[in-house]
Motif scaffolding. Structure first.
Motif, mmCIF file in Angstrom:
data_model
loop_
_atom_site.group_PDB
_atom_site.id
_atom_site.type_symbol
_atom_site.label_atom_id
_atom_site.label_comp_id
_atom_site.label_asym_id
_atom_site.label_seq_id
_atom_site.Cartn_x
_atom_site.Cartn_y
_atom_site.Cartn_z
ATOM 1 N N GLU A 256 1.273 -0.450 4.745
ATOM 2 C CA GLU A 256 2.675 0.130 4.843
ATOM 3 C C GLU A 256 3.911 -0.649 4.872
ATOM 4 O OE1 GLU A 256 4.944 3.329 7.846
ATOM 5 O OE2 GLU A 256 2.789 2.942 8.167
ATOM 6 N N LYS A 257 3.643 -1.883 5.654
ATOM 7 C CA LYS A 257 4.700 -3.009 5.667
ATOM 8 C C LYS A 257 4.631 -3.802 3.911
ATOM 9 C CE LYS A 257 5.020 -4.224 10.487
ATOM 10 N NZ LYS A 257 4.647 -5.053 11.479
ATOM 11 N N ALA A 258 3.747 -3.728 3.477
ATOM 12 C CA ALA A 258 3.619 -4.417 2.091
ATOM 13 C C ALA A 258 4.427 -3.428 1.223
ATOM 14 C CB ALA A 258 2.104 -4.591 1.793
ATOM 15 N N ALA A 259 4.241 -2.144 1.355
ATOM 16 C CA ALA A 259 4.791 -1.286 0.296
ATOM 17 C C ALA A 259 6.122 -1.184 0.612
ATOM 18 C CB ALA A 259 4.216 -0.015 0.543
ATOM 19 N N LYS A 260 6.767 -1.318 1.823
ATOM 20 C CA LYS A 260 8.287 -1.129 2.213
ATOM 21 C C LYS A 260 8.762 -2.622 1.363
ATOM 22 C CE LYS A 260 8.115 1.502 6.247
ATOM 23 N NZ LYS A 260 8.507 1.353 7.835
ATOM 24 N N LEU A 261 8.302 -3.592 1.686
ATOM 25 C CA LEU A 261 8.648 -4.845 1.131
ATOM 26 C C LEU A 261 8.674 -5.126 -0.589
ATOM 27 C CD1 LEU A 261 6.936 -7.540 3.705
ATOM 28 C CD2 LEU A 261 9.571 -7.268 3.123
ATOM 29 N N TYR A 262 7.772 -4.309 -0.990
ATOM 30 C CA TYR A 262 7.631 -4.098 -2.487
ATOM 31 C C TYR A 262 8.649 -3.342 -2.871
ATOM 32 C CZ TYR A 262 2.774 -6.203 -2.441
ATOM 33 O OH TYR A 262 1.767 -7.186 -2.501
ATOM 34 N N GLN A 263 8.976 -2.183 -1.965
ATOM 35 C CA GLN A 263 10.061 -1.233 -2.555
ATOM 36 C C GLN A 263 11.006 -1.984 -2.714
ATOM 37 O OE1 GLN A 263 9.651 2.486 -2.723
ATOM 38 N NE2 GLN A 263 11.551 2.160 -3.908
ATOM 39 N N LYS A 264 11.444 -2.655 -1.601
ATOM 40 C CA LYS A 264 12.812 -3.290 -1.187
ATOM 41 C C LYS A 264 13.070 -4.503 -2.341
ATOM 42 C CE LYS A 264 14.065 -4.529 2.932
ATOM 43 N NZ LYS A 264 13.916 -5.241 4.195
ATOM 44 N N ALA A 278 3.633 0.051 -8.122
ATOM 45 C CA ALA A 278 2.791 0.742 -8.811
ATOM 46 C C ALA A 278 1.531 0.958 -8.177
ATOM 47 C CB ALA A 278 2.854 0.587 -10.216
ATOM 48 N N GLU A 279 0.823 -0.256 -7.941
ATOM 49 C CA GLU A 279 -0.641 -0.135 -7.414
ATOM 50 C C GLU A 279 -0.500 0.470 -6.276
ATOM 51 O OE1 GLU A 279 -3.195 -2.302 -8.874
ATOM 52 O OE2 GLU A 279 -2.138 -1.944 -10.665
ATOM 53 N N CYS A 280 0.232 0.417 -5.156
ATOM 54 C CA CYS A 280 0.228 1.060 -3.941
ATOM 55 C C CYS A 280 0.230 2.538 -4.047
ATOM 56 C CB CYS A 280 1.389 0.748 -3.179
ATOM 57 S SG CYS A 280 1.474 -0.935 -2.409
ATOM 58 N N TYR A 281 0.987 2.993 -5.030
ATOM 59 C CA TYR A 281 0.960 4.309 -5.365
ATOM 60 C C TYR A 281 -0.276 5.120 -6.199
ATOM 61 C CZ TYR A 281 5.965 5.123 -3.948
ATOM 62 O OH TYR A 281 6.974 5.097 -3.183
ATOM 63 N N ARG A 282 -0.899 4.087 -7.063
ATOM 64 C CA ARG A 282 -2.011 4.370 -7.550
ATOM 65 C C ARG A 282 -3.295 4.614 -6.820
ATOM 66 N NH1 ARG A 282 -4.213 0.597 -12.606
ATOM 67 N NH2 ARG A 282 -6.270 1.524 -12.918
ATOM 68 N N TYR A 283 -3.332 3.545 -5.695
ATOM 69 C CA TYR A 283 -4.520 3.689 -4.776
ATOM 70 C C TYR A 283 -4.172 4.367 -3.531
ATOM 71 C CZ TYR A 283 -6.276 0.740 -8.523
ATOM 72 O OH TYR A 283 -6.815 0.307 -9.730
ATOM 73 N N GLY A 284 -2.875 4.636 -3.159
ATOM 74 C CA GLY A 284 -2.341 5.286 -2.077
ATOM 75 C C GLY A 284 -2.404 4.174 -0.913
ATOM 76 N N HIS A 291 0.624 9.732 -8.853
ATOM 77 C CA HIS A 291 0.414 9.085 -10.155
ATOM 78 C C HIS A 291 1.953 9.082 -10.945
ATOM 79 C CE1 HIS A 291 -3.998 9.862 -9.949
ATOM 80 N NE2 HIS A 291 -3.617 8.710 -9.400
ATOM 81 N N GLU A 292 2.586 10.243 -10.867
ATOM 82 C CA GLU A 292 3.893 9.963 -11.339
ATOM 83 C C GLU A 292 4.628 9.028 -11.169
ATOM 84 O OE1 GLU A 292 6.146 13.722 -11.206
ATOM 85 O OE2 GLU A 292 4.573 14.945 -11.918
ATOM 86 N N GLU A 293 4.853 8.748 -9.851
ATOM 87 C CA GLU A 293 5.636 7.344 -9.155
ATOM 88 C C GLU A 293 4.813 6.017 -9.925
ATOM 89 O OE1 GLU A 293 8.925 5.871 -7.417
ATOM 90 O OE2 GLU A 293 8.372 7.840 -7.747
ATOM 91 N N LEU A 295 3.061 5.658 -12.597
ATOM 92 C CA LEU A 295 3.605 5.708 -13.892
ATOM 93 C C LEU A 295 5.319 5.238 -13.957
ATOM 94 C CD1 LEU A 295 2.290 6.534 -16.628
ATOM 95 C CD2 LEU A 295 3.494 8.600 -16.811
ATOM 96 N N LYS A 296 6.015 5.624 -13.410
ATOM 97 C CA LYS A 296 7.384 5.227 -13.353
ATOM 98 C C LYS A 296 7.413 3.773 -13.083
ATOM 99 C CE LYS A 296 11.512 5.998 -10.579
ATOM 100 N NZ LYS A 296 11.895 6.390 -9.309
ATOM 101 N N ARG A 297 6.981 3.399 -11.947
ATOM 102 C CA ARG A 297 6.889 1.668 -11.740
ATOM 103 C C ARG A 297 6.364 0.993 -12.653
ATOM 104 N NH1 ARG A 297 10.668 1.235 -8.026
ATOM 105 N NH2 ARG A 297 10.694 3.219 -6.469
ATOM 106 N N TYR A 298 5.091 1.359 -13.318
ATOM 107 C CA TYR A 298 4.638 0.408 -14.475
ATOM 108 C C TYR A 298 5.734 0.701 -15.666
ATOM 109 C CZ TYR A 298 -0.088 0.021 -12.424
ATOM 110 O OH TYR A 298 -1.099 -0.292 -11.687
ATOM 111 N N ARG A 299 6.269 1.677 -15.916
ATOM 112 C CA ARG A 299 7.119 1.759 -17.028
ATOM 113 C C ARG A 299 8.271 0.662 -16.803
ATOM 114 N NH1 ARG A 299 6.368 8.019 -18.636
ATOM 115 N NH2 ARG A 299 4.635 7.603 -20.193
ATOM 116 N N LEU A 300 8.935 0.780 -15.696
ATOM 117 C CA LEU A 300 10.084 0.010 -15.476
ATOM 118 C C LEU A 300 9.805 -1.455 -15.634
ATOM 119 C CD1 LEU A 300 11.665 1.770 -12.079
ATOM 120 C CD2 LEU A 300 12.304 1.674 -14.330
ATOM 121 N N ALA A 301 8.694 -1.970 -15.334
ATOM 122 C CA ALA A 301 8.216 -3.349 -15.495
ATOM 123 C C ALA A 301 7.854 -3.792 -16.942
ATOM 124 C CB ALA A 301 7.024 -3.505 -14.335
#
Length: 481
Positions: A256-264, A278-284, A291-293, A295-301
């Motif tokens: 959870e903390k990892a995802a927040k830092l990645y988001q920031k 994107a990996e966090c959203y892919r594997y929960g 999966h939509e998120e 896809l969005k994150r992968y596309r942005l990168a």
């Protein structure tokens, strides 16, 4: 004559009030309203009666009002009167004036003039000017590009305590630019800069501890430094600290903390953090599966050419994460990542080529398999070189070409035992190379005894045949008898 605004004392030619010591120059707007002749007379009179401290103070007033030419004049007067403080202030003022020419602030941008002023300032020991001279030499602005000369100026400034110079010198030492590469020296300079609060240096020093480069490997210390830097907003440190939480390096695993830092970090443009999010959203992990998120994150990168994101998009189209399964698009993204040398993409393309070769999940297509094997072979993947050689040897997707087969078997031979068997067969039968029994035996003997039993049996059988041929008398020998 002028009236002091503090004590109402009437003063004559001097610029300091005889009643309270107020400096008329501090009433800057009024002073500038005086005629040039009046100011000149007063300045000349004051020059003759005022000491070095007064000259420094007067230079400070002009400096604060961004009148650097006059400030320089008074600092030089202070130096002539023996002021050590005047040298330091003159260096600072010359450096500031150099900055104006470097960036074009209030004057035309002029790197040559900036370098000239920086050199003068550096002569007075100004570390900012020494550092700026290093930058000019590093990027070739106002002087020819010379990384060795840049390191010389960085060192001068760094030894004088300049945090920016310490950081850049650390980078040069880490990468061996303009100097000998030394992880230990890099870590030392990063440490000095980090202690002065440089977030960039804190991140780089943390990375040194994470990798054990120049310092003893210490995940806990790395995480501590990443946190210090991340709290100051450093994007790379936020991503690195997120990795520490994600993989449990130096701190307890916490998705959870990892995802927040990645988001920031991702929201501020860090591409690597975007991929990890994107990996966090892919594997929960730390966030719900989305999966939509993903896809969005992968596309942005991926839009910025990141090879890992391209691999991620390929996986989405392969498994249908947020999009319909589409092997054509999957292949396109993998080729984009492979073009940047991404190992994951290269092996995925080899696997895809295997499917085309065998006709599993896709229609059999030897030519497409050949094309994809060639991509891996050109990036020195031994498995791809071996399979490409097989296509040439057996004529799959192309005409039989023993020369090309021998070439690619040779490239794969150090890593793939079976390639040595095929090279031995080529030498035995004279395919792609001159027939040579001794050379064939050489390749057979290179096959390790620890390889697969089937391959080992083939090698032993071939070795017997070759040994028998080598021992048999030649036709010419019998004819002579």
């Amino acid at each position: 004559m002028w009236k002091c605004p503090l004590c109402d004392t009437i003063n004559t030619e001097q610029l300091l009030c005889t009643g309270c010591g107020f400096d008329e120059r501090k009433n800057y707007e009024r002073y500038r309203s005086l005629s040039p002749l009046t100011r000149k007379i007063r300045e000349q009179y004051t020059d003759s009666v005022c000491g070095s401290d007064f000259c420094c103070d007067r230079g400070d007033t002009f400096y604060l009002n961004h009148d650097y030419d006059r400030a320089i004049h008074w600092y030089r007067q202070a130096i002539q009167k023996g002021s050590a403080d005047g040298k330091q202030k003159l260096g600072r003022c010359l450096c500031r004036l150099g900055d104006d020419h470097y960036f074009g602030r209030g004057v035309k941008k002029d790197y040559l003039e900036a370098v000239s002023l920086y050199r003068q300032a550096a002569g007075y020991g100004n570390t900012d000017a020494q550092y700026n001279l290093g930058k000019c030499c590093y990027f070739g602005r106002g002087v020819p590009e010379n990384r060795t000369e840049a390191v010389k100026y960085y060192t001068q400034a760094a030894e004088g305590g300049n945090a920016l110079a310490q950081y850049d010198l650390g980078v040069c030492r880490a990468e061996g630019v303009g100097c000998d590469q030394s992880d230990a020296e890099a870590a030392r300079w990063f440490d000095l800069s980090a202690k002065q609060g440089s977030s960039a240096a804190q991140y780089r020093l943390g990375d040194c501890y994470l990798r054990g480069a120049g310092v003893s490997q210490d995940d806990t210390e790395a995480a501590r430094l990443f946190r210090q830097s991340a709290n100051k907003g450093n994007l790379q440190a936020q991503k690195a600290l997120g990795d520490c939480y994600y993989y449990g390096r130096g701190i307890a695993e916490d998705y959870e903390k990892a995802a927040k830092l990645y988001q920031k970090a991702a929201d501020r443009g860090n591409i690597s953090a975007q991929v990890q999010l994107a990996e966090c959203y892919r594997y929960g992990r730390g966030v719900p599966v989305d999966h939509e998120e993903t896809l969005k994150r992968y596309r942005l990168a991926a839009d910025q050419g990141d090879p890992e994101a391209l691999c991620g998009l390929a996986a989405c189209y392969r498994y249908g994460y947020g999009v319909p399964v589409d092997h054509i698009k999957e292949k396109g993204y993998l080729l984009g990542a492979a073009g940047q040398g991404n190992t994951e993409a290269l092996f995925a393309l080899i696997e895809m080529a295997d499917h085309y070769f065998a006709g599993t999940d896709v229609p059999r297509d030897y030519q497409e398999a050949l094309r994809l094997y060639r991509v891996g072979a050109m990036h020195n993947i031994p498995e791809a070189q071996m399979k490409l050689a097989g296509c040439y040897y057996y004529g799959k997707g192309t005409d039989v070409n023993y020369n090309e087969a021998f070439r690619f078997y040779s490239l794969a031979a150090d890593q793939v035992p079976k390639a040595n068997l095929m090279l031995a067969i080529c030498c035995k039968d004279g395919r792609g190379v001159k027939q040579d029994t001794d050379k064939a035996l050489f390749y057979v003997n290179r096959i390790p005894t620890s390889c697969e039993s089937d391959l080992l049996q083939q090698a032993q059988q071939l070795q017997k045949e070759l040994t028998k041929e080598a021992q048999a008398p030649s036709w010419k020998f019998w004819k002579k008898r």
